[in-house]
Design a protein around this motif. Structure first.
Motif, PDB file in Angstrom:
ATOM      1  N   GLN A  19      46.729  62.883  55.025  1.00  6.83           N
ATOM      2  CA  GLN A  19      46.695  62.614  56.464  1.00  6.83           C
ATOM      3  C   GLN A  19      45.849  63.631  57.232  1.00  6.83           C
ATOM      4  O   GLN A  19      45.249  63.303  58.239  1.00  6.83           O
ATOM      5  CB  GLN A  19      48.121  62.595  57.037  1.00  6.83           C
ATOM      6  CG  GLN A  19      48.972  61.468  56.498  1.00  6.83           C
ATOM      7  CD  GLN A  19      48.420  60.103  56.862  1.00  6.83           C
ATOM      8  OE1 GLN A  19      47.890  59.903  57.942  1.00  6.83           O
ATOM      9  NE2 GLN A  19      48.541  59.148  55.949  1.00  6.83           N
ATOM     10  N   ASP A  20      45.810  64.875  56.735  1.00 10.06           N
ATOM     11  CA  ASP A  20      45.051  65.899  57.450  1.00 10.06           C
ATOM     12  C   ASP A  20      43.564  65.883  57.107  1.00 10.06           C
ATOM     13  O   ASP A  20      42.793  66.703  57.597  1.00 10.06           O
ATOM     14  CB  ASP A  20      45.649  67.285  57.200  1.00 10.06           C
ATOM     15  CG  ASP A  20      45.527  67.738  55.741  1.00 10.06           C
ATOM     16  OD1 ASP A  20      44.918  67.024  54.913  1.00 10.06           O
ATOM     17  OD2 ASP A  20      46.049  68.832  55.438  1.00 10.06           O
ATOM     18  N   GLY A  21      43.139  64.957  56.247  1.00  9.12           N
ATOM     19  CA  GLY A  21      41.724  64.828  55.900  1.00  9.12           C
ATOM     20  C   GLY A  21      41.249  65.778  54.821  1.00  9.12           C
ATOM     21  O   GLY A  21      40.092  65.739  54.424  1.00  9.12           O
ATOM     22  N   SER A  22      42.134  66.648  54.313  1.00  7.11           N
ATOM     23  CA  SER A  22      41.725  67.565  53.247  1.00  7.11           C
ATOM     24  C   SER A  22      41.634  66.819  51.910  1.00  7.11           C
ATOM     25  O   SER A  22      42.150  65.719  51.768  1.00  7.11           O
ATOM     26  CB  SER A  22      42.699  68.738  53.151  1.00  7.11           C
ATOM     27  OG  SER A  22      43.981  68.280  52.806  1.00  7.11           O
ATOM     28  N   LYS A  23      40.962  67.451  50.961  1.00  8.15           N
ATOM     29  CA  LYS A  23      40.785  66.839  49.646  1.00  8.15           C
ATOM     30  C   LYS A  23      42.007  67.095  48.775  1.00  8.15           C
ATOM     31  O   LYS A  23      42.354  68.254  48.518  1.00  8.15           O
ATOM     32  CB  LYS A  23      39.562  67.427  48.944  1.00  8.15           C
ATOM     33  CG  LYS A  23      38.250  66.973  49.489  1.00  8.15           C
ATOM     34  CD  LYS A  23      37.155  67.200  48.462  1.00  8.15           C
ATOM     35  CE  LYS A  23      36.327  68.389  48.805  1.00  8.15           C
ATOM     36  NZ  LYS A  23      35.231  68.591  47.848  1.00  8.15           N
TER      37      LYS A  23
END
Length: 130
Positions: A19-23
């Motif tokens: 959800q936070d866009g991290s990998k």
């Protein structure tokens, strides 16, 4: 498998998207039978082609699908499939786990595997798979 790895989550045949866009750091796992190895091969092809979401693939864990030695054709195919992953772990059958006995400690191969993954999950060296 997820029960052995602190913080691991099962994604049920889907690439995870955070959800936070991290990998996300991803471990592919399959049984050492033709169906499991073929599914892993498809996932690795998708990842290698760039069709998967952005992620850090740690490797492929191939779990024995039955007690005893894996037949040579399946071992050979596992090596071919695993060649498409950054790392390959081949893990043995644990009879106690089949019966739901989670108190049986992991065999040495699993302990090494857990140690390897813990190191990969915390590695922040530039140019690594993280």
């Amino acid at each position: 498998m997820a029960d052995l790895l602190e913080g691991a989550r099962v994604t049920d045949h889907c690439w995870p998207v955070l959800q936070d866009g991290s990998k996300p750091r991803v471990l592919l796992a399959c049984r050492a039978d033709m169906r499991g190895l073929t599914a892993a091969q498809s996932a690795l092809t998708q990842w290698a082609s760039g069709a998967a979401p952005e992620l850090n693939l740690l490797g492929l864990a191939v779990l024995a699908d039955a007690p005893g030695k894996t037949p040579k054709p399946l071992r050979d195919f596992a090596a071919i499939v695993g060649g498409g992953a950054p790392r390959l772990w081949t893990l043995p059958w644990v009879e106690a786990w089949r019966h739901g006995d989670s108190t049986t400690p992991p065999p040495r191969d699993y302990q090494r595997f857990i140690t390897d993954l813990a190191a990969l999950a915390t590695d922040t060296t530039p140019g690594t798979t993280n």
